[in-house]
Design a protein around this motif. Structure first.
Motif, short mmCIF file in Angstrom:
data_model
loop_
_atom_site.label_atom_id
_atom_site.label_comp_id
_atom_site.label_asym_id
_atom_site.label_seq_id
_atom_site.Cartn_x
_atom_site.Cartn_y
_atom_site.Cartn_z
N ARG A 1 -30.12 -9.06 8.02
CA ARG A 1 -30.05 -7.60 7.91
C ARG A 1 -28.61 -7.12 7.82
N SER A 2 -28.45 -5.93 7.25
CA SER A 2 -27.18 -5.23 7.28
C SER A 2 -27.34 -4.03 8.21
N PHE A 3 -26.22 -3.39 8.53
CA PHE A 3 -26.25 -2.26 9.45
C PHE A 3 -25.69 -1.02 8.77
N GLN A 4 -26.07 0.15 9.33
CA GLN A 4 -25.60 1.41 8.76
C GLN A 4 -24.08 1.51 8.85
N ILE A 5 -23.51 1.05 9.97
CA ILE A 5 -22.06 1.05 10.14
C ILE A 5 -21.53 -0.31 9.71
N SER A 6 -20.60 -0.30 8.77
CA SER A 6 -20.09 -1.55 8.22
C SER A 6 -19.41 -2.38 9.30
N SER A 7 -19.67 -3.69 9.26
CA SER A 7 -19.08 -4.60 10.27
C SER A 7 -18.50 -5.81 9.57
N VAL A 8 -17.29 -5.65 9.05
CA VAL A 8 -16.59 -6.74 8.38
C VAL A 8 -15.24 -6.94 9.07
N PHE A 9 -14.60 -8.09 8.81
CA PHE A 9 -13.29 -8.36 9.39
C PHE A 9 -12.22 -7.74 8.49
N GLY A 10 -11.69 -6.60 8.93
CA GLY A 10 -10.77 -5.84 8.09
C GLY A 10 -9.47 -6.56 7.78
N SER A 11 -9.01 -7.42 8.66
CA SER A 11 -7.74 -8.11 8.46
C SER A 11 -7.87 -9.38 7.63
N MET A 12 -9.08 -9.64 7.13
CA MET A 12 -9.32 -10.82 6.29
C MET A 12 -9.73 -10.39 4.90
N THR A 13 -9.49 -11.25 3.91
CA THR A 13 -9.88 -10.93 2.54
C THR A 13 -11.39 -11.03 2.39
N VAL A 14 -11.86 -10.53 1.27
CA VAL A 14 -13.29 -10.62 0.95
C VAL A 14 -13.74 -12.08 1.00
N ARG A 15 -13.00 -12.95 0.35
CA ARG A 15 -13.38 -14.36 0.31
C ARG A 15 -13.36 -14.99 1.70
N ASP A 16 -12.36 -14.63 2.51
CA ASP A 16 -12.29 -15.20 3.86
C ASP A 16 -13.44 -14.72 4.73
N ASN A 17 -13.85 -13.47 4.56
CA ASN A 17 -15.02 -12.97 5.28
C ASN A 17 -16.24 -13.80 4.95
N LEU A 18 -16.42 -14.09 3.67
CA LEU A 18 -17.58 -14.87 3.24
C LEU A 18 -17.48 -16.31 3.73
N ALA A 19 -16.26 -16.86 3.74
CA ALA A 19 -16.07 -18.23 4.21
C ALA A 19 -16.44 -18.36 5.68
N VAL A 20 -16.05 -17.38 6.49
CA VAL A 20 -16.39 -17.41 7.91
C VAL A 20 -17.91 -17.40 8.09
#
Length: 268
Positions: A83-102
């Protein structure tokens, strides 16, 4: 055919207040199913029950016929529900690719290692390439997540959900807070990610619901008051009364009256 996701007489009480009341819902495999209702109708509670973040007071949740309401969210992910959430929860200090890698590392042994070589991480590159393309973030894949637009962050969050290869994807108000350009982007995104999987979404924007949903379930005061195709639901007297408006005002043919107004006397 066994439904992809089911709520069976689902109830949730909070200190005597019943937020969901005997909700029974069948989500068919491969469909896009929208859950709508006035503010306080119980939509978020239902989503939290379906995704394991809340345990029901009574009733059951079934995923492809298996009872799963006793499982934790992480165990549900392993069984194919994300699921996704109404409030975005991503790692702001990481790149798009790094978020996906994690996110891709999470189910493996790699997060438990103190040091990880770049070569070990490169094995995720092909899947990251696929997800970046699927959610339309090729042009910003090396940008920090904090620098993304609201719509791009929503795309990244959905991309994070896709890393777990879900068969059922729950989206909580995917177009919340967006302008028309962002909304069109998300509509196209949901259509892409729905290919080959089941999507359930809570959404206030009726233009989005009209364009995407195969079927709709309407909640009011924690109960299901209507369920079926868009054209059937938009003419249901109980649905019209729930929004205290006229049919043409709430469910415009062209979706021009896009946002559902909160119902009078709605509950938290």
């Amino acid at each position: 055919m066994t439904p992809a996701l089911q709520a069976v007489h689902l109830c949730k009480e909070f200190r005597g207040f019943r937020a969901t009341n005997d909700v029974t819902l069948d989500i068919r495999e491969g469909e896009i199913h929208a859950v709508i209702g006035p503010n306080g109708a119980g939509k978020t509670t239902l989503f939290n029950l379906l995704s394991g973040f809340l345990k029901p007071t009574s009733g059951e949740v079934r995923l492809f016929g298996e009872r799963v309401d006793t499982l934790s969210p992480q165990h549900l992910v392993r069984r194919g529900l994300s699921r996704s959430f109404q409030i975005s929860s991503v790692f702001g200090s990481m790149t798009v690719r790094d978020n996906l890698a994690v996110a891709l590392q999470a189910p493996t042994a790699l997060p438990h290692r103190f040091w990880i070589s770049d070569r070990a991480l490169q094995r995720f590159d092909p899947r990251i390439d696929e997800i970046v393309a699927q959610v339309g973030l090729q042009d910003v894949q090396h940008r920090l997540a904090a620098d993304l637009s609201h719509g791009e962050k929503r795309g990244l969050e959905i991309g994070l959900s896709l890393t777990q290869e879900p068969r059922v994807l729950l989206l909580d108000e995917p177009t919340s807070g967006m302008g028309s350009e962002g909304i069109e982007r998300v509509i196209a995104l949901v259509r892409r990610v729905a290919a080959g999987r089941t999507v359930v979404m809570v959404e206030h924007n009726m233009s989005v619901v009209a364009q995407l949903a195969d079927r709709i379930t309407v909640l009011q005061y924690g109960q299901v008051i209507a369920s079926g195709p868009y054209e059937q639901v938009r003419q249901d007297p109980a649905v019209i009364a729930a929004y205290l408006g006229h049919e043409e005002d709430i469910f415009a043919e062209d979706g021009s009256e896009a946002d559902i107004a909160p119902g009078h006397g709605s509950r938290a």
